[in-house]
Design an enzyme around this catalytic site. Structure first.
Site, short mmCIF file in Angstrom:
data_model
loop_
_atom_site.label_atom_id
_atom_site.label_comp_id
_atom_site.label_asym_id
_atom_site.label_seq_id
_atom_site.Cartn_x
_atom_site.Cartn_y
_atom_site.Cartn_z
N ASN A 85 -19.61 1.90 -5.23
CA ASN A 85 -19.72 1.04 -4.05
C ASN A 85 -18.74 -0.11 -4.18
O ASN A 85 -18.38 -0.50 -5.29
CB ASN A 85 -21.15 0.48 -3.99
CG ASN A 85 -21.37 -0.44 -2.81
OD1 ASN A 85 -20.94 -0.16 -1.69
ND2 ASN A 85 -22.02 -1.58 -3.04
N HIS B 55 -18.39 -4.15 -3.04
CA HIS B 55 -19.18 -5.27 -2.53
C HIS B 55 -18.28 -6.49 -2.44
O HIS B 55 -17.51 -6.78 -3.36
CB HIS B 55 -20.36 -5.54 -3.49
CG HIS B 55 -21.25 -6.63 -3.00
ND1 HIS B 55 -22.14 -6.43 -1.97
CD2 HIS B 55 -21.37 -7.92 -3.37
CE1 HIS B 55 -22.77 -7.57 -1.73
NE2 HIS B 55 -22.33 -8.49 -2.57
N MET C 212 -24.07 1.19 5.62
CA MET C 212 -25.15 0.21 5.78
C MET C 212 -26.56 0.82 5.68
O MET C 212 -27.46 0.42 6.41
CB MET C 212 -24.99 -0.54 7.11
CG MET C 212 -23.67 -1.28 7.24
SD MET C 212 -23.39 -2.44 5.90
CE MET C 212 -24.46 -3.77 6.41
C1 GRF Z 1 -16.44 -4.45 3.19
O1 GRF Z 1 -16.33 -5.84 3.13
C2 GRF Z 1 -17.21 -3.94 2.01
O2 GRF Z 1 -17.03 -4.69 0.85
C3 GRF Z 1 -18.64 -4.05 2.46
O3 GRF Z 1 -18.62 -3.71 3.83
C4 GRF Z 1 -17.32 -4.00 4.36
C5 GRF Z 1 -16.82 -2.73 4.98
O4 GRF Z 1 -15.61 -2.92 5.66
N1 GRF Z 1 -19.52 -3.24 1.66
P1 GRF Z 1 -14.74 -1.69 6.11
O5 GRF Z 1 -15.63 -0.83 7.01
O6 GRF Z 1 -14.31 -0.96 4.91
O7 GRF Z 1 -13.60 -2.28 6.87
#
Ligand code: GRF
Length: 219
Positions: free
Chosen positions: A112, A114, A95
């Site tokens: 990445n 998404h 993030m």
């Molecule tokens: C996922 O939905 C991903 O697509 C987004 O953030 C979320 C991360 O989930 N970028 P996790 O930590 O992999 O469970």
């Protein structure tokens, strides 16, 4: 004895790390040409850190709060990645926005995931927006990272239906399952040398053809 050289992959997380876990699991397969050598979190309490440790993967915490600015944070990030000889970085729920300098420095070696079918619904709250827009299908996208947010050559997309009684949570769960399928595939394809970027399009050799059509799935 033949020794397989595996692509050295780092996964960057900020939270629970379910995609990280899917990547670790797929790389534990003997046939895998990729190896997760490092998991880095910018948050010390990210749930994914203990999951990685349990799988015997080296972890590092680089807390962005400990740095005066983005540049200093990214310098440390880059140093840590280089010292582990990382060849591919996978952002998995990381993030922090990365600067154009960082994205350009790792061009075509930084990917990445998404939770939408890009270029639709860039940014946050993708599922809430998919539901309120009334789209019939949504999904996930794995793409090479470019300086603009949620932009860059698309490696793989997975599609799921949006049901009329969907809540954000139900839809998120359906998409997440698809993410866990798509992200490992993208990494394996890259590790097998099957992905090239030409004119800002990711070309995948022998990615197979999906035979299922999803037209106005039942709502
Ligand atoms: C996922 O939905 C991903 O697509 C987004 O953030 C979320 C991360 O989930 N970028 P996790 O930590 O992999 O469970």
């Amino acid at each position: 004895m033949e020794v397989t050289v595996r692509l050295r992959v780092a996964v960057l997380i900020s939270g629970r790390g379910s995609n990280m876990r899917a990547l670790i699991d797929s790389c534990l397969n003997n046939e895998s040409r990729a190896e997760i050598v490092l998991v880095i979190s910018n948050r010390p309490n990210a749930g994914g850190l203990s999951l990685a440790t349990k799988s015997g993967i080296e972890t590092a915490v680089i807390d962005h709060k400990g740095f005066t600015d983005r540049k200093a944070f990214e310098t440390e990030l880059g140093r840590t990645l280089k010292s582990a000889n990382v060849e591919l970085i996978c952002l998995a729920g990381f993030m922090r926005l990365l600067s154009p300098d960082f994205a350009n420095g790792w061009r075509d070696r930084l990917i990445n995931i998404h939770p939408s079918l890009l270029p639709a619904f860039k940014g946050l709250n993708t599922h809430e927006r998919a539901i309120s827009t009334g789209v019939r299908v949504t999904g996930c996208t794995v793409h090479f990272v470019r300086p603009q947010m949620d932009d860059g050559p698309i490696i793989i997309q997975g599609v799921v239906p949006v049901h009329s009684n969907d809540t954000e949570e139900k839809l998120a769960e359906r998409v997440l399952k698809m993410e866990h399928h798509c992200y490992p595939l993208a990494v394996q394809w890259i590790a097998e040398g099957r992905v090239r970027v030409i004119d800002e399009q990711a070309i995948v050799d022998n990615s197979g053809t999906a035979t299922t059509q999803l037209i106005n799935p039942e709502r």
